[in-house]
Write an enzyme that holds these catalytic residues in place. Structure first.
Site, PDB file in Angstrom:
ATOM      1  N   ARG A 133       0.857  -1.181   0.000  1.00 17.39           N
ATOM      2  CA  ARG A 133       0.000   0.000   0.000  1.00 17.39           C
ATOM      3  C   ARG A 133       0.897   1.237   0.000  1.00 17.39           C
ATOM      4  NH1 ARG A 133      -2.406  -3.384   4.038  1.00 17.39           N
ATOM      5  NH2 ARG A 133      -4.531  -4.047   3.498  1.00 17.39           N
ATOM      6  N   LYS A 157      -2.545  -2.187   7.836  1.00 12.55           N
ATOM      7  CA  LYS A 157      -3.738  -1.680   8.498  1.00 12.55           C
ATOM      8  C   LYS A 157      -3.953  -2.371   9.834  1.00 12.55           C
ATOM      9  CE  LYS A 157      -6.497  -0.128   4.553  1.00 12.55           C
ATOM     10  NZ  LYS A 157      -7.786  -0.286   3.826  1.00 12.55           N
ATOM     11  N   HIS A 222      -2.048   2.750  -6.023  1.00 16.35           N
ATOM     12  CA  HIS A 222      -2.977   1.640  -5.773  1.00 16.35           C
ATOM     13  C   HIS A 222      -3.224   0.832  -7.040  1.00 16.35           C
ATOM     14  CE1 HIS A 222      -5.191  -0.052  -2.477  1.00 16.35           C
ATOM     15  NE2 HIS A 222      -6.259  -0.225  -3.228  1.00 16.35           N
ATOM     16  N   ARG A 225      -0.563  -1.630  -7.245  1.00 15.21           N
ATOM     17  CA  ARG A 225      -0.843  -2.718  -6.289  1.00 15.21           C
ATOM     18  C   ARG A 225      -1.871  -3.668  -6.895  1.00 15.21           C
ATOM     19  NH1 ARG A 225      -1.460  -4.252  -0.670  1.00 15.21           N
ATOM     20  NH2 ARG A 225      -3.650  -4.409  -0.030  1.00 15.21           N
ATOM     21  N   HIS A 248      -4.886  -8.498   3.397  1.00 19.59           N
ATOM     22  CA  HIS A 248      -6.331  -8.381   3.541  1.00 19.59           C
ATOM     23  C   HIS A 248      -6.814  -9.193   4.733  1.00 19.59           C
ATOM     24  CE1 HIS A 248      -6.867  -7.396  -1.035  1.00 19.59           C
ATOM     25  NE2 HIS A 248      -6.531  -6.347  -0.317  1.00 19.59           N
ATOM     26  N   TYR A 257     -10.284  -9.823  -7.251  1.00 22.24           N
ATOM     27  CA  TYR A 257      -9.349 -10.063  -8.353  1.00 22.24           C
ATOM     28  C   TYR A 257      -9.751 -11.261  -9.199  1.00 22.24           C
ATOM     29  CZ  TYR A 257      -6.654  -6.555  -5.988  1.00 22.24           C
ATOM     30  OH  TYR A 257      -6.269  -5.367  -5.410  1.00 22.24           O
TER      31      TYR A 257
END
Length: 280
Positions: A133, A157, A222, A225, A248, A257
């Site tokens: 990220r 995150k 992004h 990514r 994630h 995806y």
């Protein structure tokens, strides 16, 4: 609570603070709001995008959940908030040829030895080669990349750490950058008293894309990514492995995806199948 217990990022904290302050402009005191108050607030959001409504409602639901959990009120009125139906948009991606053109430009410039160009190549290699990220990349400490160590320890995150592989290309690009980078700083990509900003990274990526003949509005950190994830999946990567690489929390986020790849297959059938161009 969100900072100490949930480990939310500064960006998340700022977003929640902004949404709660906006709500408090219409409902005061916000902590004492009734279901009827929240219903009227939801009606005021009618002209907003569904994603904005969903985000604001989520912030309020968490706020009232916190008040109940801490005994600051007995009831939770947030059921009156709207729950818009959201369709997750397919991520914008670049094909392998377009990514190749971006790297050709970046490599040509880095060959000059100019520090900013060498740094920019290292940034791009880590973006596309490791799927970081933007905030993870610019916030990397100098010690994150070690010679002979094929992984980066990245704090993502929710302050969660994960191991991310670093390609030999990226390792070489970073090594060249470290030879030129200031040595007295904590950051891998320093800028002033802190590290490079996400905004500056965004500008760098778009500028290189424009020089490669790609519309800048199609490219961002992004998007690279997304390209990392999509190209790995197309190449046969396992979805669970991809989830781990991207950091994630929920595999449902990674599954987007598979839809991107499915869309590519449909396009392939429609353009290449022998009957695709046959008249009816």
């Amino acid at each position: 609570m969100m900072a100490a217990e949930s480990g939310s990022s500064r960006n998340t904290l700022a977003a929640y603070r902004n949404d709660l302050e906006r709500a408090a402009e219409s409902v005061s005191p916000l902590g004492g709001a009734s279901a009827e108050d929240l219903s009227r607030l939801g009606a005021q959001w009618a002209a907003l995008a569904p994603s904005t409504v969903a985000r604001r409602a989520a912030a309020l639901r968490r706020f009232f959940g916190f008040l109940v959990d801490d005994g600051l009120r007995k009831d939770d009125p947030s059921a009156a908030l709207p729950r818009p139906r959201l369709e997750r948009p397919l991520p914008r991606i670049l094909d392998a040829d377009e990514v190749g053109r971006i790297f050709e430009v970046a490599e040509d410039r880095a060959a000059s030895g100019e520090p900013a160009a060498v740094r920019n190549l290292a940034l791009l290699e880590l973006l596309y080669g490791s799927g970081l990220r933007a905030s993870e990349l610019v916030g990397l400490p100098r010690r994150a990349v070690r010679t002979g160590q094929p992984f980066l320890m990245v704090t993502g995150k929710g302050a969660k750490d994960r191991l991310v592989p670093i390609s030999s290309r990226a390792e070489a690009a970073v090594a060249k950058w470290l030879d030129l980078a200031p040595r007295e700083t904590f950051w891998l990509f320093p800028s002033g008293k802190t590290h490079l900003s996400r905004v500056r990274l965004f500008q760098i990526v778009r500028a290189v894309a424009a020089d490669a003949g790609i519309a800048p509005e199609r490219v961002s950190p992004h998007v690279l990514r997304h390209a990392f994830a999509t190209h790995l999946l197309t190449g046969g990567a396992d979805l669970r492995v991809l989830q781990s690489l991207l950091g994630h929390a929920d595999i449902a986020t990674t599954q987007i995806y598979t839809h991107v790849d499915s869309a590519r297959l449909v396009e392939l059938v429609n353009s290449r199948h022998p009957l695709a161009t046959r008249g009816r």
